[in-house]
Write a protein that holds these residues in place. Structure first.
Motif, mmCIF file in Angstrom:
data_model
loop_
_atom_site.group_PDB
_atom_site.id
_atom_site.type_symbol
_atom_site.label_atom_id
_atom_site.label_comp_id
_atom_site.label_asym_id
_atom_site.label_seq_id
_atom_site.Cartn_x
_atom_site.Cartn_y
_atom_site.Cartn_z
ATOM 1 N N ALA A 98 -3.692 16.934 -10.459
ATOM 2 C CA ALA A 98 -4.795 16.945 -9.512
ATOM 3 C C ALA A 98 -5.379 15.548 -9.343
ATOM 4 N N MET A 99 -5.499 14.831 -10.464
ATOM 5 C CA MET A 99 -6.057 13.482 -10.382
ATOM 6 C C MET A 99 -5.156 12.598 -9.526
ATOM 7 N N ALA A 100 -3.852 12.700 -9.769
ATOM 8 C CA ALA A 100 -2.920 11.858 -9.003
ATOM 9 C C ALA A 100 -2.931 12.255 -7.528
ATOM 10 N N GLN A 101 -2.972 13.561 -7.281
ATOM 11 C CA GLN A 101 -2.984 14.014 -5.883
ATOM 12 C C GLN A 101 -4.224 13.513 -5.154
ATOM 13 N N ASP A 102 -5.314 13.515 -5.893
ATOM 14 C CA ASP A 102 -6.562 13.019 -5.323
ATOM 15 C C ASP A 102 -6.410 11.581 -4.873
ATOM 16 N N ILE A 103 -5.777 10.792 -5.732
ATOM 17 C CA ILE A 103 -5.568 9.386 -5.410
ATOM 18 C C ILE A 103 -4.637 9.261 -4.205
ATOM 19 N N VAL A 104 -3.591 10.073 -4.203
ATOM 20 C CA VAL A 104 -2.661 10.035 -3.079
ATOM 21 C C VAL A 104 -3.400 10.346 -1.787
ATOM 22 N N GLU A 105 -4.219 11.367 -1.838
ATOM 23 C CA GLU A 105 -4.953 11.758 -0.642
ATOM 24 C C GLU A 105 -5.883 10.633 -0.184
ATOM 25 N N ASP A 106 -6.536 10.010 -1.150
ATOM 26 C CA ASP A 106 -7.442 8.929 -0.766
ATOM 27 C C ASP A 106 -6.679 7.754 -0.177
ATOM 28 N N LEU A 107 -5.482 7.504 -0.719
ATOM 29 C CA LEU A 107 -4.665 6.424 -0.170
ATOM 30 C C LEU A 107 -4.220 6.758 1.246
ATOM 31 N N LEU A 108 -3.873 8.019 1.461
ATOM 32 C CA LEU A 108 -3.461 8.428 2.803
ATOM 33 C C LEU A 108 -4.600 8.247 3.788
ATOM 34 N N ARG B 64 -1.579 8.295 8.670
ATOM 35 C CA ARG B 64 -1.557 8.443 7.219
ATOM 36 C C ARG B 64 -0.263 7.914 6.610
ATOM 37 N N TYR B 65 0.793 7.873 7.403
ATOM 38 C CA TYR B 65 2.091 7.443 6.862
ATOM 39 C C TYR B 65 2.610 6.188 7.551
ATOM 40 N N PHE B 66 1.757 5.404 8.137
ATOM 41 C CA PHE B 66 2.117 4.138 8.781
ATOM 42 C C PHE B 66 3.094 4.314 9.922
ATOM 43 N N PHE B 67 3.091 5.479 10.542
ATOM 44 C CA PHE B 67 3.928 5.628 11.729
ATOM 45 C C PHE B 67 3.271 4.850 12.872
ATOM 46 N N GLY B 68 4.124 4.217 13.690
ATOM 47 C CA GLY B 68 3.614 3.539 14.883
ATOM 48 C C GLY B 68 2.796 2.306 14.578
ATOM 49 N N VAL B 69 3.058 1.635 13.488
ATOM 50 C CA VAL B 69 2.317 0.433 13.145
ATOM 51 C C VAL B 69 3.148 -0.803 13.444
ATOM 52 N N LEU B 70 4.430 -0.737 13.069
ATOM 53 C CA LEU B 70 5.292 -1.901 13.196
ATOM 54 C C LEU B 70 5.953 -1.949 14.563
ATOM 55 N N THR B 71 6.263 -3.148 14.966
ATOM 56 C CA THR B 71 7.071 -3.346 16.160
ATOM 57 C C THR B 71 7.803 -4.666 15.970
ATOM 58 N N PRO B 72 8.993 -4.797 16.514
ATOM 59 C CA PRO B 72 9.686 -6.077 16.372
ATOM 60 C C PRO B 72 8.803 -7.186 16.898
ATOM 61 N N GLY B 73 8.661 -8.235 16.122
ATOM 62 C CA GLY B 73 7.797 -9.336 16.521
ATOM 63 C C GLY B 73 6.429 -9.280 15.889
ATOM 64 N N GLY B 74 6.142 -8.245 15.142
ATOM 65 C CA GLY B 74 4.843 -8.190 14.478
ATOM 66 C C GLY B 74 4.344 -6.790 14.286
ATOM 67 N N LEU B 75 3.049 -6.599 14.598
ATOM 68 C CA LEU B 75 2.430 -5.296 14.413
ATOM 69 C C LEU B 75 1.821 -4.845 15.733
ATOM 70 N N LEU C 295 0.849 -1.194 0.000
ATOM 71 C CA LEU C 295 0.000 0.000 0.000
ATOM 72 C C LEU C 295 0.892 1.254 0.000
ATOM 73 N N GLU C 296 1.946 1.176 0.771
ATOM 74 C CA GLU C 296 2.872 2.309 0.806
ATOM 75 C C GLU C 296 3.538 2.497 -0.558
ATOM 76 N N ARG C 297 3.857 1.398 -1.206
ATOM 77 C CA ARG C 297 4.473 1.486 -2.533
ATOM 78 C C ARG C 297 3.534 2.187 -3.511
ATOM 79 N N ILE C 298 2.258 1.805 -3.444
ATOM 80 C CA ILE C 298 1.292 2.423 -4.354
ATOM 81 C C ILE C 298 1.233 3.929 -4.108
ATOM 82 N N ARG C 299 1.151 4.301 -2.838
ATOM 83 C CA ARG C 299 1.046 5.724 -2.519
ATOM 84 C C ARG C 299 2.310 6.471 -2.932
#
Ligand code: SF4
Ligand code: SF4
Lengths: 241, 702, 528
Positions: free
Chosen positions: C295-305, C315-326, C271-275
């Motif tokens: 504008a079209m691309a930005q719209d998509i970026v915003e929707d992905l965020l 919006r940027y996957f901060f605080g999602v990962l942790t050693p050992g999983g999620l 998902l991050e790669r797509i964004r």
């Protein structure tokens, strides 16, 4: 032959009506922790890696200028309540009044990346996306600080960028305002103050407003820019429960 | 008589330099020679206002015929210009002569004086013999000047090229003169002119073209103009102002003198002159744009300016040939005016380049920069010169170029379509040239005077010598005067143009533009004319060619008037100043330079002449046809250095000169087997051969 | 597997170097510094080895502070990782390998700046990470003796006469500076275009205006806090970097991440790669002044965020990962949300792709623009979409599979032209492939916990991830208390910026921003 204008028109209006109406689309902001009158205040404050949570008599207070959105205090038994709003701008203390009437519909902003990670930059770039469209609010990005009324700085202010920030500030005409966006700009954020980062914009130039967040979403940035001209109001950095 | 006195002074100047001492004798020499120049300035001015013809020398030489010199107003004008150029250049010449030994400095000054004297002679020659004699003498002297510093081999090559081309041109010009003389049966130039109506148009066209291209060579007219930058760029720096400011006019005067009477009866000739002039101007400015050497750049720009003047002359002759002597007069005035202007600002700029060379030791633009701080006075005058040459008001270049472009528009009066097309194209080319000239001189003054010094030489520029700065000041003043007092000068030039085109445009009233067109209602026309007349009466106390008629009582304004422009400009500037003053905030602030946040803006990062004109180079790449060699120095996958060496060969070099030189070299090697002499003895041979040819013609006539 | 033994044999027979297998597909060898250039050249020439990263570590115990230098290579054809160790005594110099293994060029410059390690035979050392005008000569910040809290003062009298590098020899040529502050929202950096005007003859990239010293400040911090740093040094690819970091920590701790967590990691990473790619497309459209496409691309970026924020709180996957999983699971409702939203987003991207590919004026501006020839791409060892647009079929998800990719390998699109259009096509193709991958994973997602406790031991490990912009190699060394001793972030941006210098040669001035956009590189990721 270009049909782009047609494609553009076909898409219809996408722009939010914020700030005149409330904006509550899910995900438009990551939200932020709010202070709570929590019984186990000590356990909660220990969740925070940056010391943004302070135990107070009535519970736990959140210092937004230190919260890096790590979500550590969001789950578990000691979780804090979470609020989805964007009015995050706080006063940085120069006590200069908002720019006022003449700038309300014509505010020119020079953005400087002083070591920001891609997230802050990306949120700033989205300001001119159709959803947010900063131009409708009379805000414009300029290439030269010579034409700028506001300096918008993101990142922990790396040493190598100090000169640039200082020069940009002094190249701006009066009256000028400085806004630091992102926790990094406020105090270095997770990077703090070290041999490579000054860690805090106010150590380089006088700062008028902070937009906390890591990163602040586009609407929060807009809120900050509107606060520069007095169209929105600042909130407090640390709210007591 | 002033001539005798002046010539005595010219002769004694170099002799004074023979006295022992380093500076004092040269100061005496300078005073003497300058006094002579002043006398000639006075004499030239007198001649301009004087009678149509005043005989100076009449010698009937055995066999070769009459050897006459006559003073005419036009000749007087050229003498005046020449003397002014020499007078302003002499301080620098004598200053630079201090480095020579006593003998060499005497020789140097003698050659300078010989150039002046032969030029004065040429401008008053009235027979073929005196004409060619002075021409050759001048050529010889110029060659001596260019090659005077023979320490490097480059000037020698340049000198030889000049000489070779000069002689080529002379031969072509001479051939035309001989043809004319043979057909007319006289060696008197006036006699030839009188006989022209009776000669065949074909002969007229051929002789006219030969004279134009032959003598025009000396003014750098296409196709033979490569020698000019080579020669002027390598001449001693104190000589360049004279070469460009004065000697180029020789070529203009020569073909004007011969071709003007012909062109009145051969309309095609005028068109060729116009087109060649326009083309020359464009080619000149294009090559000026890609030069980095200030002297060569200025020399290329001389080609441009000669082209503009030539175009004016050509347009004037064409108008006259098609029965519009008044319009012709306007163009002719523009051409002559431009010639004067060029002499002033080019001398000014070359003096400036020389001064910069003295101060920094270089004339390579890419090694200069930031000189305005170190040399404010010289820089200011230099800037004025650049303004003038770039045709910016209120300086003089504006007047002549504007007048020329405007007069070209009047081609609507000539009903012949090809002529209109030729005028339109020439006008467009000249307009493009003006635009490029502006770029060029922004580049020149910008990269030399503005920005940061790019080398230590530029950063440590020494004081410029007074011998340069004071004459530059005088010339700046002249440029300004010529720009502001156009309405005074134009009638004078109008009178000079009268014998060339058949009418003085300022003596007679010229019909207004669009006059009597059915498309504009008569009432509107009259109203406009009346307004114009009123404005004219208010602003133009001096009648000039800008004055046109509605009817004989109400003159109206139709065209630019420099005086009017001055007034309007002053009003506008004043208005802007007032508005700005009114709007100005109480506080003004000086702010730092915004350099995108660099720690320090380095000189390597600022624009050079090369980078400034890069767009032009790219746009005209097909024309310049640069040959670029790329070399790369590597260490494994690392690129250590990459060198680009681009050579731009002049178009006339490629198209015309290379074949000619190839042929000439073949002949030269053949001759070299017979003679093993020095090149200047060959020059002598050619002079001798000319005299011989004249003898033969004269004998044949007798 | 077989090639690891193959190359082990080859090493033993041909070079007489003994090597140990420390793990499956992981060879370790110690050699003398003098043999380095010849060995690495042979690896690259004969085995098509890819340079992974170079890392230097100051030996903790040694009295005289020896340096351990590790060169990592991998063999893309068979997935074997080579770790070449060299011990450098104080004052000793290393032979530079970048003359032949050019991908190591910047790594050597970096090591020289940060550790004071000298390389012989490298022509361009100095003024790299630490700018001459801002840093005293001879101070190496990554040494343990350096106090990481304070900026060393530059002596005022040694006034900083930095001058731009110039390799161009041409009359009248200048160094045209772009930056450090330029454009609207461009990242800071200085691009020095050597030019005689109009045409760029050579480019010198001077980055590290955003150097935050992340590797240094991580030292002595807890593993959890270092994770926050890794997430935030390059926010546009936060998840990928955090993932590589977590893998390294998990490798040290020897913990096995639950299958569901592996699946979710794949989903978020894609998902991050797509964004990331969509944001690049927005920038490319913007640079060519195609406002509607942007504008079209930005719209998509915003929707992905927004989608990201709804899935995992940020919006940027901060605080999602942790050693050992999620940190947290994706509940069925959110799984549904993703499965429903993603196809429509992908369809919008398809539409945009179709429009752009049929916009000839747009193609004119990116075709044959900023071309990196396959030869140069090889020589510079570029990674990620940039590499794949220049004919290099390398992707760590295939060559050194990790996490869920071991069972679910993506297809890898390739283009040969190496120009702006090729990169655009690669961005689009990867987006579609990623979308497919996400939906496929979502379809067969494992059940179970998303986290397993991860013990901490003293140890060091390298881990890798194919980040949106290419191969990422992170190295973690920690002590038993879970304190970081050395963190090395080997980022794709660092690799690709190196090659960017060669892609603008002979381009016109006004094409520079377009070329920059088609490369889609992050300065933050390079500068660290
Ligand atoms: S989200 Fe903010 S307040 Fe909560 S733990 Fe993280 S940094 Fe502290
Ligand atoms: S505040 Fe957060 S998002 Fe912004 S630059 Fe700093 S780490 Fe990145």
């Amino acid at each position: 032959m270009s049909f782009w204008p047609y494609f553009g028109l076909k898409r219809g209006i996408k722009t939010t009506s914020w700030p005149s109406a409330k904006e509550q689309s899910p995900g438009i902001t990551p939200g932020r922790p709010r202070s709570a009158s929590n019984a186990s205040s000590n356990a909660t404050t220990q969740l925070c890696p940056t010391g943004a949570l302070h135990p107070v008599e009535t519970g736990v207070s959140v210092d937004l200028t230190h919260c890096i959105h790590c979500q550590r205090c969001r789950q578990g038994p000691h979780a804090l309540p979470w609020e989805d709003d964007v009015a995050w701008t706080v006063n940085a203390g120069t006590a200069l009044s908002p720019l006022g009437y003449r700038f309300r519909r014509s505010l020119h902003v020079r953005y400087i990346d002083a070591g920001a990670c891609g997230a802050c930059i990306n949120e700033a770039r989205l300001l001119d996306a159709p959803v947010y469209n900063l131009h409708r609010l009379g805000i414009f990005i300029t290439a030269s600080p010579r034409d700028a009324d506001v300096l918008l700085v993101a990142g922990p202010i790396t040493n190598a960028m100090c000169t640039a920030v200082r020069k940009a500030y002094s190249a701006m005409p009066h009256p000028k305002r400085v806004v630091g966006m992102g926790v990094c700009a406020i105090n270095g954020g997770i990077f703090g103050e070290n041999f490579a980062c000054v860690g805090g914009l106010q150590k380089i130039v006088p700062v008028d407003l902070w937009i906390p967040g890591c990163p602040p979403p586009p609407l929060a940035i807009l809120h900050g820019l509107l606060a520069v001209v007095g169209r929105t109001q600042c909130t407090t950095a640390e709210e007591l429960p | 008589m002033l001539y005798v006195l002046a010539y005595l002074l010219f002769a004694s100047g170099p002799l004074l330099a023979l006295l022992p001492g380093r500076r004092i004798p040269l100061i005496f020499a300078w005073i003497t020679m300058t006094a002579g120049c002043v006398l000639m300035i006075v004499q030239g001015a007198l001649a301009v206002g004087g009678p149509v013809e005043q005989s100076l020398i009449r010698w009937a030489l055995p066999i070769i015929g009459t050897f006459d010199f006559v003073q005419t107003p036009l000749g007087g004008l050229l003498i005046l210009i020449t003397a002014v150029v020499f007078a302003t250049a002499l301080p620098f010449v004598t200053r630079d002569a201090t480095v020579f030994s006593t003998g060499r400095r005497t020789l140097f000054l003698a050659i300078v004086m010989l150039t002046l004297v032969s030029m004065i002679g040429f401008f008053s020659a009235s027979t073929i013999v005196s004409f060619i004699f002075s021409w050759e003498l001048a050529a010889l002297a110029i060659w001596g000047l260019i090659t005077f510093e023979t320490r490097h081999s480059k000037p020698v090559a340049a000198g030889l090229l000049t000489m070779a081309l000069s002689e080529l041109g002379s031969l072509v010009g001479l051939a035309s003169l001989l043809l004319l003389a043979g057909a007319a049966g006289t060696t008197q130039l006036n006699g030839i002119a009188a006989a022209i109506p009776h000669l065949s148009p074909m002969l007229l066209l051929i002789t006219g073209l030969l004279a134009f291209f032959g003598f025009g060579m000396k003014a750098g007219i296409v196709p033979l103009n490569v020698w000019l930058p080579a020669a002027h760029g390598t001449a001693p720096r104190s000589i360049s102002p004279i070469l460009s400011g004065a000697t180029l006019n020789l070529g203009l005067y020569a073909f004007l003198r011969i071709d003007a009477p012909i062109a009145l009866h051969q309309p095609d000739l005028g068109l060729v002159i116009l087109a060649s002039g326009a083309l020359t101007a464009l080619i000149g400015i294009l090559y000026a744009l890609v030069e980095r050497d200030m002297k060569r750049l200025l020399a290329q720009s001389s080609v441009e300016n000669m082209g503009i003047a030539t175009a004016g002359i050509g347009a004037g002759l064409t108008f006259a040939a098609y029965g519009h002597p008044l319009l012709g007069g306007i163009s002719m005035v523009a051409g002559l005016y431009h010639m004067i202007n060029h002499s002033t600002f080019k001398t000014l700029l070359f003096l400036g380049a020389g001064g910069i060379e003295v101060a920094t030791g270089t004339h390579n633009l890419d090694q200069l920069g930031g000189l305005m701080r170190r040399l404010p006075v010289l820089g200011g005058f230099f800037l004025a010169g650049a303004f003038a040459i770039a045709a910016l008001p209120p300086f003089n270049g504006f007047v002549s170029e504007w007048l020329l472009l405007e007069s070209l528009l009047r081609v609507v009066e000539i009903p012949v379509v090809p002529v209109r097309i030729a005028f339109a194209i020439s006008g467009a080319v000249l307009a493009l040239t003006s635009g490029l000239a502006l770029t060029c001189f922004i580049m020149l003054s910008g990269s030399a005077l503005m920005g940061l010094p790019r080398t230590a030489q530029a950063a440590g520029a020494r004081r410029a010598p007074h011998s340069v700065v004071i004459p530059m000041g005088i010339l700046t003043l002249l440029s300004l005067l010529l720009g502001l007092a156009a309405t005074v000068i134009i009638p004078v030039l109008g009178r000079l143009a009268a014998p060339l085109v058949g009418a003085d445009p300022t003596a007679t009233l010229v019909p207004a533009f669009f006059h009597n067109t059915s498309r504009i209602p008569r009432a509107v026309q009259q109203a406009l004319d009346a307004i114009g007349a009123h404005v004219g009466a208010v602003f133009m106390p001096v009648r000039s060619l800008i004055v046109m008629h509605l009817d004989s009582t109400a003159p109206v304004v139709y065209a630019m008037s420099a005086a009017l422009t001055g007034v309007v400009l002053a009003l506008m500037l004043g208005g802007v100043w007032l508005v700005a003053r009114g709007l100005r905030r109480r506080r003004s602030s000086r702010n730092i330079l915004w350099d995108a946040g660099l720690a320090r803006l380095r000189p390597e990062m600022t624009y050079t002449a090369t980078t400034f004109v890069a767009p032009v180079r790219v746009i005209f790449a097909g024309f310049f046809h640069p040959h670029i060699e790329v070399e790369e120095e590597r260490q494994g996958a690392f690129v250590l250095t990459r060198s680009y060496r681009g050579v731009i060969a002049n178009i006339s070099d490629r198209a015309v000169l290379s074949p000619i030189i190839g042929g000439a070299m073949a002949i030269a090697t053949l001759l070299a087997r017979m003679h093993k002499g020095r090149m200047n003895t060959y020059a002598g041979y050619i002079l001798l051969a000319m005299v011989l040819l004249l003898v033969i013609v004269a004998a044949g006539r007798g | 597997m077989s090639t690891c033994t193959q190359i082990q044999d080859w090493l033993g027979v041909q070079t007489g170097i003994s090597s140990q297998a420390v793990a499956a597909q992981w060879l370790q060898l110690q050699i003398q510094a003098s043999r380095l250039p010849e060995l690495t050249a042979a690896l690259v020439r004969d085995w098509q080895a890819e340079f992974a990263t170079l890392l230097v570590e100051e030996e903790e115990s040694a009295v005289d502070a020896c340096l351990a230098v590790y060169y990592f290579f991998y063999l893309p054809r068979n997935g074997c990782l080579l770790e070449i160790q060299i011990r450098v005594q104080p004052g000793e110099e290393l032979p530079a390998i970048s003359e032949t293994v050019h991908a190591a060029d910047w790594h050597e410059r970096e090591a020289e700046d940060l550790f004071g390690l000298r390389f012989t035979g490298h022509p361009f050392l100095g003024d790299f990470v630490l700018h001459d005008d801002n840093w005293p000569e001879g101070v190496a910040p990554m040494r343990h003796s350096f106090d990481g809290l304070h900026h060393p003062k530059v002596q005022k009298d040694s006034d900083t006469e930095w001058s731009p590098p110039q390799i161009l020899r041409e009359e009248g040529a200048i160094v045209f500076p772009v930056g450090p502050v330029w454009g609207d929202f461009h990242e800071s950096g200085l691009w020095m275009l050597e030019t005689p005007g109009e045409q760029i003859r050579y480019l010198h990239t001077r980055l590290f205006y955003k150097y935050r010293g992340v590797e240094k400040i991580a030292e002595g911090q807890t593993l959890d806090r270092a994770l926050l740093l890794v997430e935030r040094f390059s926010g546009a690819a936060a998840f990928a970097h955090a993932w590589a970091y977590c893998q390294a920590v998990e490798r040290i701790g020897g913990c096995k991440v639950p299958a569901r967590a592996q699946d979710l990691r794949l989903i978020f990473a894609e998902l991050e790669r797509i964004r990331h790619h969509a944001a690049n497309i927005a920038e490319i459209s913007g640079s060519t002044a195609l406002a509607v496409a942007k504008a079209m691309a930005q719209d998509i970026v915003e929707d992905l965020l927004r989608l990201s924020a709804r899935l995992c709180g940020h919006r940027y996957f901060f605080g999602v990962l942790t050693p050992g999983g999620l940190h947290h699971d994706l509940d069925p409702w959110r799984q549904n949300l993703l499965a429903e939203t993603l196809p429509s987003l992908d369809a919008r991207l398809h539409e945009l792709e179709h429009l752009l590919k049929n916009s000839s004026s747009f193609l004119d501006r990116i075709e044959e623009m900023g071309t990196l020839s396959p030869e140069l791409a090889q020589s510079y060892g570029v990674v990620g979409p940039i590499a794949r647009a220049s004919g290099r079929a390398i992707d760590l998800r295939l060559t050194l599979p990790y996490g869920a990719y071991a069972t679910l390998a993506p297809t890898v699109p390739i283009a040969q032209e190496g120009d702006g259009y090729a990169r655009l096509r690669i961005f689009f193709s990867e987006i579609h492939i990623s979308a497919e991958l996400i939906l496929k994973t979502l379809h067969q997602i494992s059940a179970g916990p998303v986290h397993t406790p991860c013990p901490t031991f003293e140890g060091r490990a390298l881990a890798w991830v194919e980040a949106p912009s290419g191969a990422t190699f992170h190295w973690v060394h920690c002590d038993a208390a879970g304190m970081v001793l050395r963190l090395r972030l080997g980022t794709p941006g660092f690799r690709n910026w190196h090659a960017f210098e060669r892609a603008v040669e002979n381009a016109a001035f006004q094409d520079f921003p377009i070329i920059l956009a088609t490369w889609g590189l992050s300065v933050a990721e390079n500068d660290r």
